[in-house]
Design a protein around this motif. Structure first.
Motif, PDB file in Angstrom:
ATOM      1  N   UNK A 155      31.168  70.888  39.935  1.00 16.21           N
ATOM      2  CA  UNK A 155      32.300  70.144  40.475  1.00 16.21           C
ATOM      3  C   UNK A 155      32.805  70.879  41.708  1.00 16.21           C
ATOM      4  N   UNK A 156      33.111  70.130  42.751  1.00 14.79           N
ATOM      5  CA  UNK A 156      33.641  70.708  43.973  1.00 14.79           C
ATOM      6  C   UNK A 156      35.166  70.639  43.952  1.00 14.79           C
ATOM      7  N   UNK A 157      35.805  71.649  44.564  1.00 15.74           N
ATOM      8  CA  UNK A 157      37.254  71.622  44.677  1.00 15.74           C
ATOM      9  C   UNK A 157      37.680  72.388  45.923  1.00 15.74           C
ATOM     10  N   UNK A 158      38.858  72.083  46.403  1.00 16.60           N
ATOM     11  CA  UNK A 158      39.493  72.811  47.508  1.00 16.60           C
ATOM     12  C   UNK A 158      40.910  73.146  47.074  1.00 16.60           C
ATOM     13  N   UNK A 159      41.340  74.326  47.423  1.00 19.76           N
ATOM     14  CA  UNK A 159      42.703  74.740  47.091  1.00 19.76           C
ATOM     15  C   UNK A 159      43.204  75.634  48.219  1.00 19.76           C
ATOM     16  N   UNK A 160      44.248  75.213  48.872  1.00 21.78           N
ATOM     17  CA  UNK A 160      44.792  75.943  50.019  1.00 21.78           C
ATOM     18  C   UNK A 160      45.167  77.379  49.657  1.00 21.78           C
ATOM     19  N   UNK A 161      45.488  77.640  48.398  1.00 27.71           N
ATOM     20  CA  UNK A 161      45.859  78.996  47.995  1.00 27.71           C
ATOM     21  C   UNK A 161      44.711  79.985  48.228  1.00 27.71           C
ATOM     22  N   UNK A 162      43.476  79.501  48.135  1.00 31.18           N
ATOM     23  CA  UNK A 162      42.320  80.368  48.373  1.00 31.18           C
ATOM     24  C   UNK A 162      42.312  80.821  49.833  1.00 31.18           C
ATOM     25  N   UNK A 163      42.640  79.912  50.741  1.00 27.79           N
ATOM     26  CA  UNK A 163      42.715  80.285  52.158  1.00 27.79           C
ATOM     27  C   UNK A 163      43.831  81.289  52.412  1.00 27.79           C
ATOM     28  N   UNK A 164      44.929  81.174  51.685  1.00 30.43           N
ATOM     29  CA  UNK A 164      46.010  82.148  51.822  1.00 30.43           C
ATOM     30  C   UNK A 164      45.548  83.540  51.389  1.00 30.43           C
ATOM     31  N   UNK A 165      44.799  83.582  50.302  1.00 26.15           N
ATOM     32  CA  UNK A 165      44.247  84.862  49.827  1.00 26.15           C
ATOM     33  C   UNK A 165      43.265  85.406  50.857  1.00 26.15           C
ATOM     34  N   UNK A 166      42.402  84.543  51.367  1.00 26.11           N
ATOM     35  CA  UNK A 166      41.422  84.955  52.392  1.00 26.11           C
ATOM     36  C   UNK A 166      42.139  85.550  53.602  1.00 26.11           C
ATOM     37  N   UNK A 167      43.200  84.888  54.061  1.00 25.65           N
ATOM     38  CA  UNK A 167      43.966  85.382  55.209  1.00 25.65           C
ATOM     39  C   UNK A 167      44.617  86.730  54.899  1.00 25.65           C
ATOM     40  N   UNK A 168      45.170  86.867  53.704  1.00 29.11           N
ATOM     41  CA  UNK A 168      45.812  88.128  53.314  1.00 29.11           C
ATOM     42  C   UNK A 168      44.797  89.266  53.262  1.00 29.11           C
ATOM     43  N   UNK A 169      43.622  89.003  52.736  1.00 30.56           N
ATOM     44  CA  UNK A 169      42.566  90.026  52.685  1.00 30.56           C
ATOM     45  C   UNK A 169      42.123  90.388  54.096  1.00 30.56           C
ATOM     46  N   UNK A 170      42.043  89.398  54.967  1.00 33.28           N
ATOM     47  CA  UNK A 170      41.691  89.664  56.362  1.00 33.28           C
ATOM     48  C   UNK A 170      42.683  90.607  57.021  1.00 33.28           C
ATOM     49  N   UNK A 171      43.954  90.379  56.761  1.00 34.41           N
ATOM     50  CA  UNK A 171      44.995  91.256  57.308  1.00 34.41           C
ATOM     51  C   UNK A 171      44.863  92.657  56.720  1.00 34.41           C
ATOM     52  N   UNK A 172      44.697  92.723  55.401  1.00 36.30           N
ATOM     53  CA  UNK A 172      44.588  94.025  54.735  1.00 36.30           C
ATOM     54  C   UNK A 172      43.413  94.842  55.256  1.00 36.30           C
ATOM     55  N   UNK A 173      42.254  94.192  55.490  1.00 30.09           N
ATOM     56  CA  UNK A 173      41.055  94.895  55.949  1.00 30.09           C
ATOM     57  C   UNK A 173      40.892  94.865  57.467  1.00 30.09           C
ATOM     58  N   UNK A 174      41.927  94.358  58.158  1.00 31.45           N
ATOM     59  CA  UNK A 174      41.876  94.241  59.612  1.00 31.45           C
ATOM     60  C   UNK A 174      40.567  93.584  60.048  1.00 31.45           C
ATOM     61  N   UNK A 175      40.363  92.407  59.493  1.00 33.59           N
ATOM     62  CA  UNK A 175      39.112  91.688  59.724  1.00 33.59           C
ATOM     63  C   UNK A 175      39.390  90.206  59.923  1.00 33.59           C
ATOM     64  N   UNK A 176      38.636  89.602  60.811  1.00 32.41           N
ATOM     65  CA  UNK A 176      38.700  88.149  60.979  1.00 32.41           C
ATOM     66  C   UNK A 176      37.659  87.556  60.025  1.00 32.41           C
ATOM     67  N   UNK A 177      38.086  87.157  58.865  1.00 29.14           N
ATOM     68  CA  UNK A 177      37.162  86.599  57.871  1.00 29.14           C
ATOM     69  C   UNK A 177      36.753  85.209  58.340  1.00 29.14           C
ATOM     70  N   UNK A 178      35.453  85.012  58.481  1.00 24.30           N
ATOM     71  CA  UNK A 178      34.949  83.753  59.042  1.00 24.30           C
ATOM     72  C   UNK A 178      34.461  82.767  57.999  1.00 24.30           C
ATOM     73  N   UNK A 179      34.159  83.253  56.818  1.00 19.59           N
ATOM     74  CA  UNK A 179      33.701  82.326  55.775  1.00 19.59           C
ATOM     75  C   UNK A 179      33.877  82.983  54.418  1.00 19.59           C
ATOM     76  N   UNK A 180      33.756  82.170  53.390  1.00 22.75           N
ATOM     77  CA  UNK A 180      33.783  82.697  52.027  1.00 22.75           C
ATOM     78  C   UNK A 180      33.025  81.745  51.112  1.00 22.75           C
TER      79      UNK A 180
END
Length: 157
Positions: A112-137
């Motif tokens: 089953x496919x799903x999308x949840x904006x909260x995952x993008x928020x986590x991705x953005x937070x991890x990017x900030x923490x690791x000083x990285x521009x996360x391009x995909x997940x």
């Protein structure tokens, strides 16, 4: 019903890609696009499933041609390849691909496919923490669905 304009657009992109690569434009390669893009957009299919589908429709195509063509389609952005657990690779069309994540049942293997904006928020937070521009997940959740007799369904994989 397959969107004919989408299939034609995919074929044009593929044709241009093959020209740039100096690769042959064979009818068999383009028939793989026809059949992959005739599937529902959320459908995931493996090489064997696509091979059987095409053989049942009267195509004379080898598994190797399907494997190689799917690899080319992934390279040029017309297909997405997924590897769920230790199972065979599954492919889905990518021309109108909107990022999504997956849930896979451990018993029946239904995807089953799903999308949840909260995952993008986590991705953005991890990017900030690791000083990285996360391009995909890629996120795949595995669980046991509550469908009665689930383990006997074996729907997707």
């Amino acid at each position: 019903m397959a969107d004919k304009s989408l299939i034609e657009k995919a074929k044009k992109i593929f044709e241009n890609y093959l020209l740039r690569q100096g690769s042959r434009k064979t009818p068999e390669r383009f028939s793989v696009i026809d059949e992959l893009y005739a599937l529902p957009q959320d459908e995931h299919i493996d090489v064997e499933g696509l091979f059987l589908l095409m053989r049942n429709k009267g195509y004379t195509i080898s598994r190797a041609t399907i494997y190689n063509t799917l690899d080319l389609l992934v390279e040029c952005g017309l297909a997405v390849k997924h590897q769920f657990k230790d199972k065979v690779a599954l492919y889905e069309q990518a021309l109108t691909y909107k990022h999504h994540d997956h849930y896979v049942c451990n018993q029946c293997r239904k995807i089953k496919e799903f999308s949840d904006e909260r995952i993008n928020l986590i991705k953005d937070a991890i990017g900030i923490e690791f000083e990285s521009a996360i391009t995909s997940h890629s996120l795949v959740l595995y669980g046991d669905c509550k469908v009665t007799d689930c383990e006997n369904l074996h729907l997707t994989i």
